[in-house]
Design an enzyme around this catalytic site. Structure first.
Site, PDB file in Angstrom:
ATOM      1  N   CYS A  43     -16.685  -7.569   5.380  1.00 34.02           N
ATOM      2  CA  CYS A  43     -15.217  -6.981   5.994  1.00 34.02           C
ATOM      3  C   CYS A  43     -14.490  -8.271   5.493  1.00 34.02           C
ATOM      4  O   CYS A  43     -13.315  -7.932   5.125  1.00 34.02           O
ATOM      5  CB  CYS A  43     -15.439  -7.121   7.467  1.00 34.02           C
ATOM      6  SG  CYS A  43     -13.894  -7.184   8.348  1.00 34.02           S
ATOM      7  N   CYS A  48     -12.259  -5.028   4.667  1.00 30.44           N
ATOM      8  CA  CYS A  48     -11.296  -4.782   5.548  1.00 30.44           C
ATOM      9  C   CYS A  48     -10.130  -5.693   5.531  1.00 30.44           C
ATOM     10  O   CYS A  48      -8.881  -5.484   5.467  1.00 30.44           O
ATOM     11  CB  CYS A  48     -11.779  -4.768   6.991  1.00 30.44           C
ATOM     12  SG  CYS A  48     -13.328  -4.329   7.450  1.00 30.44           S
ATOM     13  N   LYS A  51      -8.635  -5.850   1.745  1.00 34.33           N
ATOM     14  CA  LYS A  51      -7.804  -4.647   1.477  1.00 34.33           C
ATOM     15  C   LYS A  51      -6.545  -4.498   2.310  1.00 34.33           C
ATOM     16  O   LYS A  51      -5.542  -4.067   1.801  1.00 34.33           O
ATOM     17  CB  LYS A  51      -8.972  -3.635   2.141  1.00 34.33           C
ATOM     18  CG  LYS A  51      -8.460  -2.160   1.818  1.00 34.33           C
ATOM     19  CD  LYS A  51      -7.779  -1.589   3.048  1.00 34.33           C
ATOM     20  CE  LYS A  51      -8.336  -1.847   4.408  1.00 34.33           C
ATOM     21  NZ  LYS A  51      -9.603  -1.097   4.812  1.00 34.33           N
ATOM     22  N   TYR A 178     -12.484   7.053   2.933  1.00 33.11           N
ATOM     23  CA  TYR A 178     -11.727   5.866   3.285  1.00 33.11           C
ATOM     24  C   TYR A 178     -11.525   5.119   2.140  1.00 33.11           C
ATOM     25  O   TYR A 178      -9.938   4.961   1.794  1.00 33.11           O
ATOM     26  CB  TYR A 178     -12.475   4.957   4.032  1.00 33.11           C
ATOM     27  CG  TYR A 178     -12.789   5.341   5.528  1.00 33.11           C
ATOM     28  CD1 TYR A 178     -12.022   4.765   6.565  1.00 33.11           C
ATOM     29  CD2 TYR A 178     -13.798   6.233   5.680  1.00 33.11           C
ATOM     30  CE1 TYR A 178     -12.228   5.199   7.967  1.00 33.11           C
ATOM     31  CE2 TYR A 178     -13.983   6.728   7.216  1.00 33.11           C
ATOM     32  CZ  TYR A 178     -13.516   5.942   8.196  1.00 33.11           C
ATOM     33  OH  TYR A 178     -13.455   6.483   9.597  1.00 33.11           O
ATOM     34  N   GLU A 182      -7.355   4.814   0.599  1.00 33.96           N
ATOM     35  CA  GLU A 182      -6.605   3.355   0.734  1.00 33.96           C
ATOM     36  C   GLU A 182      -6.445   2.778  -0.667  1.00 33.96           C
ATOM     37  O   GLU A 182      -5.067   2.448  -0.765  1.00 33.96           O
ATOM     38  CB  GLU A 182      -7.684   2.568   1.542  1.00 33.96           C
ATOM     39  CG  GLU A 182      -8.010   3.099   3.076  1.00 33.96           C
ATOM     40  CD  GLU A 182      -8.704   1.990   3.657  1.00 33.96           C
ATOM     41  OE1 GLU A 182      -9.555   1.162   3.331  1.00 33.96           O
ATOM     42  OE2 GLU A 182      -8.618   2.372   4.954  1.00 33.96           O
ATOM     43  N   HIS A 438      11.682   3.904  24.434  1.00 33.92           N
ATOM     44  CA  HIS A 438      12.816   4.413  23.429  1.00 33.92           C
ATOM     45  C   HIS A 438      13.591   3.615  22.957  1.00 33.92           C
ATOM     46  O   HIS A 438      14.082   2.556  23.430  1.00 33.92           O
ATOM     47  CB  HIS A 438      13.421   5.468  24.374  1.00 33.92           C
ATOM     48  CG  HIS A 438      14.446   6.504  23.485  1.00 33.92           C
ATOM     49  ND1 HIS A 438      13.902   7.314  22.814  1.00 33.92           N
ATOM     50  CD2 HIS A 438      15.860   6.384  23.293  1.00 33.92           C
ATOM     51  CE1 HIS A 438      15.204   7.944  21.914  1.00 33.92           C
ATOM     52  NE2 HIS A 438      16.071   7.213  22.437  1.00 33.92           N
ATOM     53  N   GLU A 443       6.658   6.960  21.462  1.00 36.26           N
ATOM     54  CA  GLU A 443       6.914   7.670  22.479  1.00 36.26           C
ATOM     55  C   GLU A 443       6.688   9.098  22.530  1.00 36.26           C
ATOM     56  O   GLU A 443       6.428   9.962  23.539  1.00 36.26           O
ATOM     57  CB  GLU A 443       8.282   7.583  23.134  1.00 36.26           C
ATOM     58  CG  GLU A 443       9.403   8.314  21.930  1.00 36.26           C
ATOM     59  CD  GLU A 443      10.768   8.014  22.410  1.00 36.26           C
ATOM     60  OE1 GLU A 443      11.187   8.166  23.547  1.00 36.26           O
ATOM     61  OE2 GLU A 443      11.541   7.492  21.364  1.00 36.26           O
TER      62      GLU A 443
HETATM   63  P1  NDP Z   1     -16.714   7.714   2.733  1.00 33.93           P
HETATM   64  O1  NDP Z   1     -18.007   8.139   3.363  1.00 33.93           O
HETATM   65  O2  NDP Z   1     -15.373   7.482   3.433  1.00 33.93           O
HETATM   66  O3  NDP Z   1     -16.426   8.614   1.578  1.00 33.93           O
HETATM   67  C1  NDP Z   1     -17.109   9.217   0.394  1.00 33.93           C
HETATM   68  C2  NDP Z   1     -16.523  10.050  -0.315  1.00 33.93           C
HETATM   69  O4  NDP Z   1     -17.153  10.219  -1.743  1.00 33.93           O
HETATM   70  C3  NDP Z   1     -16.465  11.496   0.360  1.00 33.93           C
HETATM   71  O5  NDP Z   1     -15.170  12.281  -0.225  1.00 33.93           O
HETATM   72  C4  NDP Z   1     -17.657  12.146  -0.352  1.00 33.93           C
HETATM   73  O6  NDP Z   1     -17.589  13.572  -0.496  1.00 33.93           O
HETATM   74  C5  NDP Z   1     -17.802  11.545  -1.694  1.00 33.93           C
HETATM   75  N1  NDP Z   1     -19.131  11.456  -2.161  1.00 33.93           N
HETATM   76  C6  NDP Z   1     -20.144  11.206  -1.669  1.00 33.93           C
HETATM   77  N2  NDP Z   1     -21.138  11.201  -2.602  1.00 33.93           N
HETATM   78  C7  NDP Z   1     -20.934  11.172  -3.743  1.00 33.93           C
HETATM   79  C8  NDP Z   1     -21.460  11.640  -4.829  1.00 33.93           C
HETATM   80  N3  NDP Z   1     -22.897  11.314  -5.226  1.00 33.93           N
HETATM   81  N4  NDP Z   1     -20.733  11.963  -5.869  1.00 33.93           N
HETATM   82  C9  NDP Z   1     -19.338  12.104  -5.935  1.00 33.93           C
HETATM   83  N5  NDP Z   1     -18.794  12.040  -4.513  1.00 33.93           N
HETATM   84  C10 NDP Z   1     -19.478  11.677  -3.647  1.00 33.93           C
HETATM   85  O7  NDP Z   1     -16.905   6.364   1.737  1.00 33.93           O
HETATM   86  P2  NDP Z   1     -16.326   5.185   1.249  1.00 33.93           P
HETATM   87  O8  NDP Z   1     -17.055   4.688   0.042  1.00 33.93           O
HETATM   88  O9  NDP Z   1     -14.841   5.532   0.989  1.00 33.93           O
HETATM   89  O10 NDP Z   1     -16.393   4.203   2.441  1.00 33.93           O
HETATM   90  C11 NDP Z   1     -17.698   3.865   2.675  1.00 33.93           C
HETATM   91  C12 NDP Z   1     -17.468   3.611   4.338  1.00 33.93           C
HETATM   92  O11 NDP Z   1     -16.868   2.241   4.642  1.00 33.93           O
HETATM   93  C13 NDP Z   1     -16.655   4.376   5.119  1.00 33.93           C
HETATM   94  O12 NDP Z   1     -17.628   5.586   5.412  1.00 33.93           O
HETATM   95  C14 NDP Z   1     -16.170   3.657   6.289  1.00 33.93           C
HETATM   96  O13 NDP Z   1     -17.302   3.995   7.471  1.00 33.93           O
HETATM   97  C15 NDP Z   1     -16.277   2.336   5.882  1.00 33.93           C
HETATM   98  N6  NDP Z   1     -14.650   2.139   5.597  1.00 33.93           N
HETATM   99  C16 NDP Z   1     -13.965   2.068   6.694  1.00 33.93           C
HETATM  100  C17 NDP Z   1     -12.581   1.724   6.404  1.00 33.93           C
HETATM  101  C18 NDP Z   1     -11.685   1.576   7.436  1.00 33.93           C
HETATM  102  O14 NDP Z   1     -12.348   1.466   8.708  1.00 33.93           O
HETATM  103  N7  NDP Z   1     -10.403   1.794   7.435  1.00 33.93           N
HETATM  104  C19 NDP Z   1     -12.333   1.306   5.048  1.00 33.93           C
HETATM  105  C20 NDP Z   1     -13.055   1.472   4.113  1.00 33.93           C
HETATM  106  C21 NDP Z   1     -14.428   1.795   4.320  1.00 33.93           C
HETATM  107  P3  NDP Z   1     -18.076  14.535   0.716  1.00 33.93           P
HETATM  108  O15 NDP Z   1     -16.925  14.602   1.704  1.00 33.93           O
HETATM  109  O16 NDP Z   1     -18.153  15.814  -0.220  1.00 33.93           O
HETATM  110  O17 NDP Z   1     -19.345  14.093   1.108  1.00 33.93           O
END
Ligand code: NDP
Length: 449
Positions: A43, A48, A51, A178, A182, A438, A443
């Site tokens: 983080c 976080c 970022k 995510y 982002e 307002h 709101e």
């Molecule tokens: P996410 O789990 O958010 O998203 C992963 C993405 O990658 C999905 O679209 C998924 O598709 C795809 N995917 C998964 N496996 C594969 C694969 N083998 N090949 C190709 N595509 C794949 O992961 P992130 O890496 O973006 O973030 C990790 C975690 O970190 C998040 O889940 C979140 O918990 C945390 N995070 C939180 C943030 C916040 O609070 N603002 C910011 C950044 C990270 P599908 O939908 O088909 O599974």
């Protein structure tokens, strides 16, 4: 002589590990924490915090354009990536110092080495030194998942994105979650041509469909490109340094950078979990009960390494609850993993708490959905054709608000307060009875008809 060198030995000084160690020490425990990299964890060091700073920096791209409509002439505006990058890294270093200081102030011993569990209550440090502890807490977090296809080694992850020498002209991001959304916003606002490649046909699985559709629509309007149902076949590195990417069902394309954002995997290697007999799940995650205890009585785990909810504030709560349970002398404390608010710092951001419309229909049957689809005053003046969308899901049986979902400027800031109301079980009538502030965007939430 004490039976063990420490009452608690924590492996990993990220959000969960630092909170647990500090609170355990405050309860009077003798605590050591091992960290092989920098105190602060994902983080603070490469997640976080830096970022969000980049998100702020990126948003100026739009604000500076909009400024003209608010009467400001800003001639000769340019963007210096290295300046922002280095200021962000300076702040990361400052925060790393604060976290280290906090541990020091609580008398926690920081050991800048890897540690491996080598006996029931025994750990061996990278230097070969052996220490013993009554309790062991594993808080080693997670790391980006890396794909495996020919040439996949030419791509980077978000870890490296913070340290780039320059903003690449063309960026391809793998994933639709995510981090992909982002960083698509960040790179795009900094002037890169961005293409998001997703294996499925949905972005941000788990979020309400209306928000996901709206983000896709706005992102496309801004000029971010998307490829759905696409798989990486191979990446070739050309002599020019550019990358030629081959995707299923698409012509090869050349980009300057490929970034993987396809989820995160728990950091469990080299911890001695086999020897300790700690049970793991299918992804390697450490299995724990509601008090973060593993199947081994004196070994606990918190945060991303347990793959419950991969969010910093959750890891912090788990660390706090662990320390209070084991060292606080009171009743055991379990973290409630329901109704957790979350946000995606895309451009514009998304924020959400509770059930999506679909979940609520499946679980509750009869629901009411209220929606406000509006252009903020700021966007109207700026001439920016970008609409926010707020959505409230209500249980028709008892009028309780069971979900709130928002996309638009400052949505995460606005939702945090409403998340309290949803968690407290307030009704639509309670929202209606609250006088609006307002003029605000927030709101809209108390004016839904
Ligand atoms: P996410 O789990 O958010 O998203 C992963 C993405 O990658 C999905 O679209 C998924 O598709 C795809 N995917 C998964 N496996 C594969 C694969 N083998 N090949 C190709 N595509 C794949 O992961 P992130 O890496 O973006 O973030 C990790 C975690 O970190 C998040 O889940 C979140 O918990 C945390 N995070 C939180 C943030 C916040 O609070 N603002 C910011 C950044 C990270 P599908 O939908 O088909 O599974």
């Amino acid at each position: 002589m004490a039976e063990y060198d420490y009452d608690l030995f924590t492996i990993g000084a990220g959000s969960g590990g630092v909170r647990a160690s500090r609170v355990a020490a405050a309860h009077g425990a003798r605590v050591a924490v091992a960290e092989e990299y920098r105190v602060g964890g994902t983080c603070v060091i490469r997640g976080c915090v830096p970022k969000k700073m980049l998100v702020y920096g990126a948003h100026f791209a739009e604000d500076l354009v909009d400024a003209e409509r608010f009467g400001w002439d800003i001639a000769g505006k340019t963007f210096d990536w290295k300046r922002l990058r280095d200021i962000v890294q300076d702040d990361v270093t400052r925060l790393n110092g604060i976290y280290t200081q906090t541990l020091d102030n609580h008398g926690v011993t920081i050991i800048n080495e890897r540690a491996e569990i080598t006996g029931p209550h025994e750990l061996t440090l990278a230097s070969g030194k052996v220490v013993t502890a009554k309790y062991i807490l594993i808080a080693t977090g997670a790391r980006p998942q890396l794909p495996d296809f020919p040439g996949s080694e030419h791509g980077i992850t978000s870890n490296e994105a913070f340290h780039l020498d320059a903003i690449p002209e063309r960026v391809m991001i793998a994933g639709g979650g995510y981090i992909a959304n982002e960083f698509a916003g960040i790179f795009h606002e900094f002037g890169a041509k961005v293409c998001v490649v997703n294996r499925g046909d949905q972005l941000l699985r788990g979020y309400d469909e209306a928000l996901r559709d709206r983000l896709l629509q706005i992102s496309l309007m801004k000029g971010i490109d998307f490829r759905f149902n696409a798989k990486f076949e191979k990446i070739e590195k050309l002599e020019s340094g550019k990358l030629r990417v081959h995707l299923t069902g698409h012509d090869p394309c050349e980009v300057d950078l490929v970034m993987y954002a396809i989820g995160r995997v728990p950091n469990v290697e080299g911890l001695g979990l086999d020897k300790a007999g700690v049970e793991q799940g299918a992804k390697g995650e450490i299995l724990v009960d509601r008090f973060s205890k593993t199947n081994v009585d004196h070994i606990y785990a918190v945060g991303d390494v347990t793959d419950r909810v991969q969010l910093t504030p959750v890891a912090i709560r788990e660390g706090q609850a662990f320390a209070d349970t084991v060292f606080g002398g009171g009743d055991p404390v379990a973290v409630d993993h329901s109704c957790i608010p979350s946000a995606v710092f895309s451009h514009p951001p998304i924020a959400s708490v509770g059930m999506t419309e679909r979940e609520a229909r499946d679980k509750l049957g009869s629901i009411k959905v209220y929606q406000s689809d509006f252009r903020s005053m700021k966007n109207v003046v700026a001439g920016r054709n970008e609409r926010g969308l707020y959505k409230m899901v209500v249980d028709a049986a008892n009028d309780r608000v069971v979900g709130i979902h928002m996309i638009g400027q400052d949505a995460p800031e606005i939702l945090q307060g409403f998340a309290v109301a949803v968690r407290a079980g307030l009704t639509k009538a309670d929202f209606d009875a609250t006088v609006a502030i307002h003029p605000t965007m927030a709101e809209e939430m108390v004016l839904l008809k």
